[in-house]
Design a protein around this motif. Structure first.
Motif, PDB file in Angstrom:
ATOM      1  N   ASP A   1      12.003  -5.872  77.390  1.00 45.70           N
ATOM      2  CA  ASP A   1      13.113  -4.936  77.178  1.00 45.70           C
ATOM      3  C   ASP A   1      14.043  -5.419  76.078  1.00 45.70           C
ATOM      4  N   VAL A   2      14.311  -6.731  76.084  1.00 46.57           N
ATOM      5  CA  VAL A   2      15.218  -7.292  75.079  1.00 46.57           C
ATOM      6  C   VAL A   2      14.518  -7.343  73.721  1.00 46.57           C
ATOM      7  N   VAL A   3      13.276  -7.848  73.712  1.00 44.97           N
ATOM      8  CA  VAL A   3      12.539  -7.972  72.445  1.00 44.97           C
ATOM      9  C   VAL A   3      12.439  -6.602  71.764  1.00 44.97           C
ATOM     10  N   ASN A   4      12.194  -5.565  72.558  1.00 50.84           N
ATOM     11  CA  ASN A   4      12.015  -4.225  71.972  1.00 50.84           C
ATOM     12  C   ASN A   4      13.308  -3.653  71.397  1.00 50.84           C
ATOM     13  N   GLN A   5      14.425  -4.278  71.769  1.00 46.46           N
ATOM     14  CA  GLN A   5      15.701  -3.815  71.193  1.00 46.46           C
ATOM     15  C   GLN A   5      15.938  -4.385  69.795  1.00 46.46           C
ATOM     16  N   CYS A   6      15.095  -5.322  69.373  1.00 43.39           N
ATOM     17  CA  CYS A   6      15.248  -5.917  68.042  1.00 43.39           C
ATOM     18  C   CYS A   6      14.852  -4.863  67.001  1.00 43.39           C
ATOM     19  N   ASP A   7      15.671  -4.708  65.976  1.00 40.42           N
ATOM     20  CA  ASP A   7      15.439  -3.658  64.975  1.00 40.42           C
ATOM     21  C   ASP A   7      14.051  -3.709  64.356  1.00 40.42           C
ATOM     22  N   ALA A   8      13.521  -4.924  64.195  1.00 44.52           N
ATOM     23  CA  ALA A   8      12.253  -5.068  63.486  1.00 44.52           C
ATOM     24  C   ALA A   8      11.041  -4.732  64.364  1.00 44.52           C
ATOM     25  N   VAL A   9      11.262  -4.671  65.681  1.00 43.94           N
ATOM     26  CA  VAL A   9      10.114  -4.628  66.603  1.00 43.94           C
ATOM     27  C   VAL A   9       9.713  -3.197  66.976  1.00 43.94           C
ATOM     28  N   ALA A  10       8.402  -2.913  66.816  1.00 47.37           N
ATOM     29  CA  ALA A  10       7.894  -1.609  67.257  1.00 47.37           C
ATOM     30  C   ALA A  10       7.503  -1.703  68.729  1.00 47.37           C
ATOM     31  N   GLU A  11       6.712  -2.708  69.063  1.00 44.48           N
ATOM     32  CA  GLU A  11       6.387  -2.941  70.478  1.00 44.48           C
ATOM     33  C   GLU A  11       6.020  -4.396  70.698  1.00 44.48           C
ATOM     34  N   SER A  12       6.009  -4.793  71.973  1.00 41.96           N
ATOM     35  CA  SER A  12       5.757  -6.206  72.255  1.00 41.96           C
ATOM     36  C   SER A  12       5.088  -6.368  73.613  1.00 41.96           C
ATOM     37  N   ALA A  13       4.505  -7.554  73.788  1.00 41.08           N
ATOM     38  CA  ALA A  13       3.981  -7.918  75.114  1.00 41.08           C
ATOM     39  C   ALA A  13       4.340  -9.372  75.353  1.00 41.08           C
ATOM     40  N   VAL A  14       4.915  -9.636  76.520  1.00 39.25           N
ATOM     41  CA  VAL A  14       5.306 -11.006  76.864  1.00 39.25           C
ATOM     42  C   VAL A  14       4.357 -11.543  77.933  1.00 39.25           C
ATOM     43  N   ILE A  15       3.909 -12.768  77.708  1.00 37.18           N
ATOM     44  CA  ILE A  15       2.909 -13.382  78.585  1.00 37.18           C
ATOM     45  C   ILE A  15       3.386 -14.779  78.953  1.00 37.18           C
ATOM     46  N   GLY A  16       3.059 -15.235  80.160  1.00 34.09           N
ATOM     47  CA  GLY A  16       3.312 -16.629  80.522  1.00 34.09           C
ATOM     48  C   GLY A  16       2.075 -17.447  80.189  1.00 34.09           C
ATOM     49  N   TYR A  17       2.266 -18.651  79.678  1.00 32.09           N
ATOM     50  CA  TYR A  17       1.114 -19.516  79.388  1.00 32.09           C
ATOM     51  C   TYR A  17       1.462 -20.932  79.829  1.00 32.09           C
ATOM     52  N   SER A  18       0.428 -21.754  80.051  1.00 28.12           N
ATOM     53  CA  SER A  18       0.683 -23.111  80.581  1.00 28.12           C
ATOM     54  C   SER A  18       1.511 -23.914  79.600  1.00 28.12           C
ATOM     55  N   HIS A  19       2.559 -24.518  80.118  1.00 29.35           N
ATOM     56  CA  HIS A  19       3.443 -25.333  79.288  1.00 29.35           C
ATOM     57  C   HIS A  19       3.582 -26.691  79.959  1.00 29.35           C
ATOM     58  N   GLU A  20       3.415 -27.734  79.154  1.00 25.55           N
ATOM     59  CA  GLU A  20       3.354 -29.096  79.702  1.00 25.55           C
ATOM     60  C   GLU A  20       4.577 -29.449  80.564  1.00 25.55           C
ATOM     61  N   ILE A  21       5.745 -29.075  80.147  1.00 25.20           N
ATOM     62  CA  ILE A  21       6.958 -29.450  80.890  1.00 25.20           C
ATOM     63  C   ILE A  21       7.463 -28.299  81.759  1.00 25.20           C
ATOM     64  N   LYS A  22       7.538 -27.115  81.145  1.00 29.80           N
ATOM     65  CA  LYS A  22       8.171 -25.997  81.854  1.00 29.80           C
ATOM     66  C   LYS A  22       7.280 -25.352  82.909  1.00 29.80           C
ATOM     67  N   GLY A  23       6.036 -25.753  82.983  1.00 27.79           N
ATOM     68  CA  GLY A  23       5.109 -25.082  83.901  1.00 27.79           C
ATOM     69  C   GLY A  23       4.530 -23.860  83.207  1.00 27.79           C
ATOM     70  N   GLU A  24       5.387 -22.891  82.950  1.00 34.51           N
ATOM     71  CA  GLU A  24       4.971 -21.752  82.128  1.00 34.51           C
ATOM     72  C   GLU A  24       5.948 -21.589  80.975  1.00 34.51           C
ATOM     73  N   GLY A  25       5.396 -21.248  79.807  1.00 33.72           N
ATOM     74  CA  GLY A  25       6.235 -20.939  78.649  1.00 33.72           C
ATOM     75  C   GLY A  25       6.161 -19.440  78.387  1.00 33.72           C
ATOM     76  N   VAL A  26       7.064 -18.968  77.517  1.00 32.50           N
ATOM     77  CA  VAL A  26       7.125 -17.527  77.209  1.00 32.50           C
ATOM     78  C   VAL A  26       6.456 -17.281  75.849  1.00 32.50           C
ATOM     79  N   TYR A  27       5.391 -16.506  75.857  1.00 34.26           N
ATOM     80  CA  TYR A  27       4.653 -16.185  74.623  1.00 34.26           C
ATOM     81  C   TYR A  27       4.867 -14.711  74.331  1.00 34.26           C
ATOM     82  N   VAL A  28       5.352 -14.410  73.106  1.00 41.58           N
ATOM     83  CA  VAL A  28       5.629 -13.008  72.776  1.00 41.58           C
ATOM     84  C   VAL A  28       4.712 -12.538  71.647  1.00 41.58           C
TER      85      VAL A  28
END
Ligand code: PRX
Length: 684
Positions: free
Chosen positions: A559-586
């Protein structure tokens, strides 16, 4: 007339004892054993160890919970019905007819027994500056605040929003609400003004409690200023009570109230409201799979009982122990194990204001030594982080007081578990990986309670708590009865600590938790059950990700990413992150004719996400793509993006339903180019 009968009955008893002495002895032994495990269960026949107590608690849930509720809680009026639940309709009621006050249970009864016992140890940001608050002092603070809230028009049933870091006044604020029958709505003080405003509006709060500034990791956070911004878009707010965490004055508006000054004018006695068991105790917002966070509702008696019981038995908490839960009060862990569980048990609990790295990576263990902590409860993300700094930061400090080490919020990988056990706990402490959720109110699966010698498998939550009956479901909704099964984790019967509804949206509650598997509570997590019958949590099955132990819906970030003027559409995914457990991939598709590179876009999105949600939800990776993989019906195939983010390019699965399968190869190529560029930048 009565005497002969008494005599006769005495004779009968001794004859009975002669004949049945052996079995009476066995019965007495059993009774004695079970009382040692759990005094509340002393009257349960045929129960002699943890296993059959667990079985008993599930198959005789009424008598189990009735005994626990009578013995562990102080009631103003006893309940007449233990439970009245229909999970398929989302009807959950416990201890109907009963009246009690949660603040009386957490304070007054302990003040009567031992007024000078320490209730809170406020571990302030600066090490060595801790403040101890006794039960008497906390009751006094709570009463003054309760009177102040009442005088300022807060009534039974109102919702008060609390935006504060962990500190005694935050605890007193929560308990003051409980005392006068208002519900509290604690919002994590790391949330942005907009996220705070969304929660205040949804809760329809007219009163907000905050501090002038927060202090964390040596940095000052302008919390009052954040509240000012939030309140601009919250027409319901009439007053903001401001406590002074630092000495720096802040601009006060007509709505603002100098909290501590006004508290001084209040009486130290505050009449507690007699609350019905099912009145609301608090709302706590959490992320779901849509863009709108949900205000989960917890009620009085069932929640308190469950928090108290799990706190005592999972961690083996004994009177006089110092319990160190380092979770913020803005999360359910802070509510249940920072505050309500320990205080209901008359315990001493630590309120941790700082971070694991401040002023250095030895902070937790220096604190354990200084405060003589007996049970330490933290998140795997911090354990993984500290592990990287090496053993010396742990070994510098005396940790001999530690008995139990708890882990919560996300899966704990074996390496982190082993380090926690071997280095932090010197190989002698019990490590409990505890699985639960905001929705469950308290711990549902954990290695303890079980016999002191019962095995504990690293990184596994293992055993259901008393009264909890897990079920593993296949995709068709069949219960997988045998061991060695995996699927969707459900809970088969209600327990007192579970959330009752979503504030203002019972329909969403029913659809999310009750309808997917009618008659069962749907947790949204996957789990497997081993040959031995132990449970292992495998992660979320929905579009919710877990970043550093904090839950966030991918839709909220989109919802936030799509509010960026440059963005037409997006998909956010969780992926394995060494420290955080999951990181945010856009993954981002730009609007036509827009030119911006990944680094710049990533900077912009980070600013936007931290402003609109919170820092912890910021993207770790932003990849520009020409198109997203969509099915012919227009649904984004997230599993493919997940594989790409995980660099698992060889098991993408069936792509035949994609509208344009070629898009996938382009995304993979983009990912490879991105990684190459990153490597080149890292090489000097
Ligand atoms: O996915 C599970 C994960 O955290 C989710 C609940 O998040 P929240 O409501 O924020 O509460 C966190 C603190 C209780 C769960 O659905 N989770 C929690 N504990 C564990 C876990 N995943 C694996 N192992 C755990 N011990």
């Amino acid at each position: 007339m009565l005497q002969p009968r008494v005599k006769a009955s005495k004779c009968l008893v001794s004859a009975f004892k002669r004949v049945f002495r052996p079995s009476l002895q066995v019965w007495a032994r059993r009774r004695c054993n079970v009382a040692a495990i759990m005094p509340e269960a002393a009257g349960f026949e045929g129960v002699s160890d943890h296993n059959n107590l667990q079985e008993y608690s599930v198959s005789n849930s009424e008598s189990f919970w009735a005994a626990a509720a009578r013995q562990r809680l102080s009631w103003i009026r006893p309940f007449h019905t233990v439970h009245d639940c229909d999970l398929s309709r989302g009807k959950i009621r416990w201890f109907d007819g009963g009246k009690l006050n949660v603040s009386v249970n957490c304070l007054d009864r302990h003040v009567h027994a031992c007024p000078e016992r320490v209730a809170l140890i406020w571990e302030k940001d600066e090490p060595g500056s801790e403040v101890k608050v006794t039960y008497r002092q906390l009751l006094e603070m709570t009463c003054r605040l309760g009177n102040l809230l009442r005088r300022r028009g807060v009534r039974r049933g109102d919702v008060v929003t609390i935006y504060m870091p962990p500190c005694p006044l935050a605890v007193a604020s929560m308990l003051a609400c409980a005392r006068i029958g208002a519900a509290h709505n604690v919002v994590f003080a790391g949330f942005s003004a907009q996220a705070l405003a969304d929660r205040i509006r949804d809760a329809q709060s007219s009163t907000v409690i905050t501090v002038n500034q927060g202090v964390r990791g040596g940095k000052v956070a302008e919390l009052k200023r954040t509240v000012d911004t939030a309140v601009h878009s919250c027409p319901t707010v009439q007053q903001v009570l401001v406590a002074m965490r630092t000495e720096n004055p802040v601009a006060m508006t007509a709505k603002d109230v100098a909290m501590e000054e006004e508290m001084l004018q209040e009486d130290v006695v505050c009449e507690p409201e007699a609350m019905d068991s099912e009145d609301i105790l608090f709302l706590l917002y959490t992320s779901g799979s849509t863009g709108t966070p949900k205000g989960l509702v917890h009620t009085q008696a069932g929640y308190l009982l469950y928090a108290a019981l799990t706190h005592r038995y999972v961690f083996s908490y004994h009177d006089g122990d110092v319990f160190g839960c380092v979770a913020d009060i803005g999360w359910i862990t802070g509510h249940s194990y920072g505050i309500y569980g320990p205080l209901a048990n008359g315990g001493t609990t630590v309120l941790f204001e700082s971070t694991p790295l401040y002023p250095d990576p030895g902070r937790y263990w220096e604190m354990v030594q200084r405060l003589k902590i007996n049970q330490f409860y933290g998140a795997p993300t911090a354990i993984r982080l500290l592990l990287k700094y090496g053993d010396r930061w742990v070994q510098k400090y005396d940790r001999s007081t530690l008995k139990t080490l708890g882990s919560v919020g996300e899966p704990i990988n074996t390496e982190a578990w082993e380090w926690y056990h071997r280095v932090v706990g010197d190989g002698r402490c019990t490590v409990v990986d505890t699985w639960w959720q905001t929705e469950t109110g308290g711990i549902c699966i954990s290695p303890r309670p079980s016999g002191p010698d019962a095995e504990i498998v690293p990184g596994m939550a293992m055993r259901p708590f008393f009264g909890i009956k897990p079920a593993i479901m296949d995709p068709e909704g069949n219960v997988l009865a045998s061991n060695h099964a995996s699927g969707a984790l459900c809970l088969s019967q209600p327990w007192p600590g579970m959330a009752r509804t979503i504030h203002n949206n019972h329909q969403r509650f029913v659809e999310t938790y009750c309808q997917p598997y009618p008659g069962y509570f749907h947790t949204g997590d996957g789990a497997s059950r081993s040959e031995e019958g132990y449970y292992q949590i495998t992660g979320r099955l929905d579009d919710v990700i877990n970043v550093s132990g904090h839950r966030i819906g991918t839709a909220e970030i989109e919802d936030v990413v799509n509010q960026c003027d440059a963005v037409a559409e997006s998909a956010v995914i969780g992926y394995s992150h060494e420290i955080k457990g999951e990181g945010v991939y856009v993954f981002v598709v730009l609007k036509k004719d827009v030119e911006v590179d990944e680094a710049e876009l990533s900077r912009q999105l980070n600013v936007m996400v931290s402003k609109k949600i919170a820092k912890y939800a910021c993207p770790d990776c932003v990849q520009l793509v020409q198109g997203l993989p969509k099915t012919r019906s227009g649904k984004i195939m997230r599993r493919v993006l997940r594989k790409v983010a995980e660099r698992d390019f060889n098991s993408l699965g069936d792509l035949s339903t994609l509208d344009d399968p070629a898009v996938v190869q382009k995304i993979i190529q983009g990912h490879r180019d991105r990684s190459k560029k990153e490597q080149q930048q890292q090489t000097p």
